[in-house]
Design a protein around this motif. Structure first.
Motif, PDB file in Angstrom:
ATOM      1  N   TYR A  59      37.786  40.403  32.937  1.00  6.39           N
ATOM      2  CA  TYR A  59      37.221  40.301  34.127  1.00  6.39           C
ATOM      3  C   TYR A  59      35.965  39.611  33.961  1.00  6.39           C
ATOM      4  CZ  TYR A  59      41.188  43.164  35.470  1.00  6.39           C
ATOM      5  OH  TYR A  59      42.509  43.786  35.746  1.00  6.39           O
ATOM      6  N   MET A  98      35.700  36.127  33.952  1.00  4.60           N
ATOM      7  CA  MET A  98      36.047  35.434  35.016  1.00  4.60           C
ATOM      8  C   MET A  98      34.850  35.530  35.912  1.00  4.60           C
ATOM      9  SD  MET A  98      40.088  35.774  35.833  1.00  4.60           S
ATOM     10  CE  MET A  98      39.974  37.553  35.986  1.00  4.60           C
ATOM     11  N   ASP A 147      43.882  42.575  38.788  1.00  9.06           N
ATOM     12  CA  ASP A 147      43.563  41.448  38.093  1.00  9.06           C
ATOM     13  C   ASP A 147      43.180  40.413  39.332  1.00  9.06           C
ATOM     14  OD1 ASP A 147      44.589  42.255  36.099  1.00  9.06           O
ATOM     15  OD2 ASP A 147      46.512  41.447  36.078  1.00  9.06           O
ATOM     16  N   GLY A 169      39.955  38.308  39.731  1.00 17.33           N
ATOM     17  CA  GLY A 169      39.980  36.909  39.538  1.00 17.33           C
ATOM     18  C   GLY A 169      39.167  36.071  40.400  1.00 17.33           C
TER      19      GLY A 169
END
Ligand SMILES: Nc1ncnc2c1ncn2[C@@H]1O[C@H](COP(=O)(O)OP(=O)(O)OP(=O)(O)O)[C@@H](O)[C@H]1O
Ligand SMILES: [Mg+2]
Lengths: 607, 250
Positions: free
Chosen positions: A215, A218, A552, A556
């Protein structure tokens, strides 16, 4: 003879076969529909982004092939789960295992062939419906769509036949190699052992650590660039696996030690779930990642759509500009709601455009400016320009004004003069009318009507070069349409397939659960309690990947908002997540109903 | 004074009544079981033993006739009442153990108590008591797959016993056990019975039956004959059962 017996087995379980068939039909239909659109060169090339769209479509096709592969694998497992016992029994009774192998291979192929062909036909119908949707919602021209598109038929048939051919070989091998007794007993053998707590703990910590790293990568896509995606992909895949494998088992163990475990058949429900989750680790990890991909695809696809007004407003503060508007154009402008209009007088002399300085002081012109710093950095903002600022040919305000004038004045200089000088100038007085709207999205239709009229009067090429924000709006809209289409399409296709993968996997285990529920019924468990237990067990299996997937996507999306690719990523996320969960819940409900039908015993005394 | 635990009157069971081939499995069965009795039901395959037991256990409904267990007419119960009745008043031991392999021995035994939402501390004590009666206190934390067949059947017996049922029903509980294990289980059942628990055992194995105090023979859906152990020892009773089977089955 054997064939007859085999077929009677199919008849006896027609409901299970119905589930299997409809699953494959759906997969083939989705695949066909996608290919019918993606392979259609005319359509892909017709979208404004051209080559870009091709790349997006190819990427989409690859992802779809991968998920189809996984899907066929689970569908085949479901089939084998049904047939193992029957065919195992035949072998026990003396049927040659080579013959049975051929039979199961044949059955697999037939199931695959029939459902794929039906699926292609269903896909044609779907394509017709979807193309209607595309035309109305995304304004993609309809003329390129063909429900029956030869290459798509072939690609779908070939892919599915190859997959089922492989499946039938694998199935045949299983029957040729596995002893009959094992085939018969396969489902009842459950070597449940308590996993070591220390190992679980290490895995849980490692899993959380990996997810956090992913995480974080990203989030930092600005500095990590493409590496962020690779790091994220690896750490999140491995992290998800560990989390599923350990974290939830630990959680369930905690519940098991609490008082909750002593109520009703909670002990059974929790133990089943704990046992299942370990058995399901792989599929749950895959499903959670696919869930994230699907939801992400929809969110990003639709998210681009919500970027359109942002981009259009960044182009110019005015949606429409009209020089000496015709009666038709004026009539159409009148229909635009929530607008403010401003008029400037204009004279052209030599290679210079003249305006009244007084007018621009009284009614200062507005322009779109990018915010460089602070909370709203990256967004555009409407600002008012002073006359001095405007006089600078390098200013945004000057350039945006030039873009709003008639295109044939592009190369002309612009000057502001006193009323006295203006009146002295020769030539006729032009009216430059500029229209601003508060909400370009809601006025899209009426603005587009003006634009169409302009195209009619001046020709589309000329209008296309104008700086009006509605020109940008329509251009970006059609460019993003293919992105949106791809996002929504792939998202829904993925969801449908992953949810049915999960459904197949869960239902494959129903048969072996039968005895457990029968026993629970005998020792006096109410049917409502049995039903609740099933709802809870399946809820656990459905919710787990959904929760991981949501998290996610939540992180993301940072990739897109950090890079300002998407302006309102999280707004879109909320809506697409809700729509997604509704669809997912439907799958959950269907799975629960079928499962209950299979395992809850029908006691004659309760009829 | 003896109290009746089970009282059936003129029990009939017709399978597939509305079909073209109805089959009458029970043709008027009447008998009683008193509190503290250990009764066996014997009969050839297909004679209707399981049918009878299913009706007594509220798993099936008789076509006509009445069944009273502990004074309640169980044929009049609603489905939920039937479930509650099974969990509170009956204990079951099946031929194939029927343990849940994802639960520990302790949790398996505690299941009937959990169904009645018995408090954790109370349930723990009851499970421990039942387990020590069957000599499986050492196995409580194990999983069924780690046990032998005999041990599994003891766990099942402990589960049947744990909620202090009015009566324990066994359908061929020794059917899947070897002779040593079968004998041990029967000894234990006998001890449990001597402690005051009523037991009704369905079997076609004369050795198992010889542990009962009274045996009802079923033939073609009717009770044909009834014998009692009386003052004899088990070997003598066993002999009589063999003889009866010899004449009965002709
Ligand atoms: N669900 C059913 N539908 C129709 N007939 C049945 C059904 N269950 C049992 N029967 C018939 O009722 C008769 C009695 O069956 P039951 O199972 O009670 O016999 P059993 O004495 O338990 O035999 P076994 O010793 O083999 O277990 C048999 O002839 C059987 O075929
Ligand atoms: Mg029987």
């Amino acid at each position: 003879m054997l064939f007859k017996i085999a077929f009677s087995g199919v008849r006896a379980r027609w409901k299970d076969y119905l589930v299997l068939f409809s699953g494959i039909i759906m997969a083939a239909a989705i695949f066909y529909m996608f290919e019918a659109i993606a392979l259609n060169k005319k359509f892909v090339a017709s979208t404004t982004v051209g080559q870009n769209a091709r790349a997006v479509f190819i990427l989409g096709a690859v992802l779809l092939v991968i998920i189809t592969l996984v899907y066929v694998f689970y569908a085949n497992n479901f089939l084998m789960g049904m047939r193992k016992h029957d065919y195992g029994l035949f072998i026990m009774l003396g049927a040659k295992s080579t013959k049975i192998s051929k039979l199961i291979a044949f059955e697999t192929l037939i199931v695959g062939l029939v459902s794929t062909m039906v699926g292609v036909v269903a896909g044609m119908a779907l394509t017709k419906i979807v193309s209607g949707f595309l035309v109305s919602a995304l304004e993609i021209p309809v003329k390129y769509f063909q429900a029956l598109y030869g290459p798509a038929v072939w690609v779908t048939l070939i892919l599915f036949m190859v997959l089922f051919l492989i499946a039938s070989f694998i199935n045949a091998r299983i029957f040729a190699k596995t002893p009959a007794l094992k085939l018969l007993k396969a489902e009842n053998q459950t070597d449940w052992k308590q996993p070591k707590t220390s190992r679980l703990l290490i895995q849980a910590v490692l899993g959380i650590f990996l997810l956090v790293v992913g995480y974080y990568a990203m989030y930092n896509i600005q500095s990590l660039k493409l590496n962020a995606i690779w790091i994220g992909l690896v750490t999140i895949v491995v992290g998800t696996y560990f989390i599923v494998n350990s974290f939830f088992v630990i959680l369930l163990q905690k519940i098991q030690r609490s008082a909750l475990n002593n109520r009703g058949i909670n002990s059974f429900t929790i133990a089943q779930l704990k046992f299942r989750i370990r058995d399901y680790t792989k599929i749950l990890s895959v499903v959670s990642l696919l869930f994230a991909l699907a939801l992400g695809a929809i969110t990003v696809g639709v998210g681009f759509q919500s970027d359109i007004p942002e981009i259009a407003n960044g182009q110019n503060a005015y949606a429409i500009s009209a020089t000496n508007p015709s009666a038709e154009i004026s009539a159409r402008i009148a229909k635009v709601g929530g607008k403010s209009t401003v008029n400037y007088q204009q004279k052209i002399s030599g290679k210079t455009v003249y305006y009244r300085a007084g007018e621009f002081q009284q009614k200062p012109i507005k322009y779109a400016a990018f915010v460089m710093k602070g909370k709203n950095a990256g967004f555009s903002q409407v600002k008012t320009s002073s006359l001095n600022q405007l006089k600078n040919p390098d200013s945004s305000a000057y350039q945006q004004l030039v873009a709003l004038q008639n295109p044939n004045l592009r190369a002309f200089k612009v000057k502001w003069v006193s009323d006295g000088v203006f009146n002295q100038l020769k030539g006729r007085v032009n009216q430059l009318q500029l229209v601003r709207v508060r909400d370009i999205n809601s006025q899209y239709k009426s603005l587009k009507a003006v634009l169409e009229q302009q195209k009619k009067e001046f020709g589309p090429q000329v209008v296309q070069t104008m700086g009006e924000s509605i020109v940008m709006y329509t251009m970006v809209k059609s460019a993003f349409a293919s992105m949106e289409f791809m996002g929504v399409f792939l998202g829904i296709a993925f969801l449908a397939m992953l949810a049915s993968c999960l459904m197949f996997k869960i239902l494959s285990g129903a048969e072996s659960d039968k005895v457990r529920f029968e026993m629970l019924n005998k020792i006096g468990t109410r049917r409502r309690v049995l039903r609740q237990s099933i709802m809870l067990q399946i809820l656990g299996l459905f919710a787990l990947p959904a929760i991981l997937g949501l998290i996610d996507v939540g992180f993301g999306l940072q990739m897109f908002s950090q890079t300002h690719l998407l302006y309102h990523a999280y707004n879109t996320f909320m809506y697409s997540a809700i729509a997604f969960l509704v669809l997912y819940l439907i799958y959950y409900g269907v799975t629960v109903l079928i499962y209950q039908k299979i395992v809850i015993p029908k006691t004659r005394s309760e009829k | 004074m003896t109290t009746e635990i089970v009282n059936t009157q003129n029990l009939h069971k017709i399978y597939d009544q509305n079909s073209e081939t109805p089959y009458e499995a029970l043709k008027g069965i009447s008998f009683t079981v008193n509190k503290g009795e250990f009764v066996g039901i014997m009969g050839a395959s297909g004679s209707g033993k399981t049918t009878l037991l299913n009706i007594l256990a509220t798993l099936d409904k008789p076509t006509s006739g009445s069944v009273q267990i502990g004074g309640d007419d169980i044929t009049q119960l609603t489905p939920n009442e039937m479930s509650d009745f099974r969990s509170k008043k009956l204990g079951f031991i099946f031929q194939d153990f029927n343990l849940l392999e994802t639960l520990t021995v302790f949790e398996n035994i505690a299941l009937p108590l959990s169904l009645q939402n018995v408090k954790g501390s109370v349930s723990k004590e009851k499970v421990q008591r039942a387990a020590s009666r069957l000599g499986i206190d050492q196995l409580l934390t194990k999983y069924p797959t780690q046990l032998s067949g005999g041990q599994k059947q003891r766990v099942a017996a402990a589960r049947a016993l744990v909620s202090d049922p009015s009566i324990i029903f066994g359908d061929e509980p020794t059917g899947a056990l070897d002779s040593t294990n079968a004998r041990e289980l029967l000894d234990t059942l006998q001890q449990i019975n001597q402690a005051g628990v009523s037991i009704l055992l369905v079997t076609h194995d004369p050795f198992s039956a010889s542990f009962c105090k009274r045996i009802l023979f079923i033939k073609d859906g009717r009770i044909g004959e009834e014998i009692q152990i009386g003052n004899r020892n088990r070997t003598e009773f066993y002999q009589e059962i063999l003889e009866k089977l010899g004449t009965f089955e002709q």
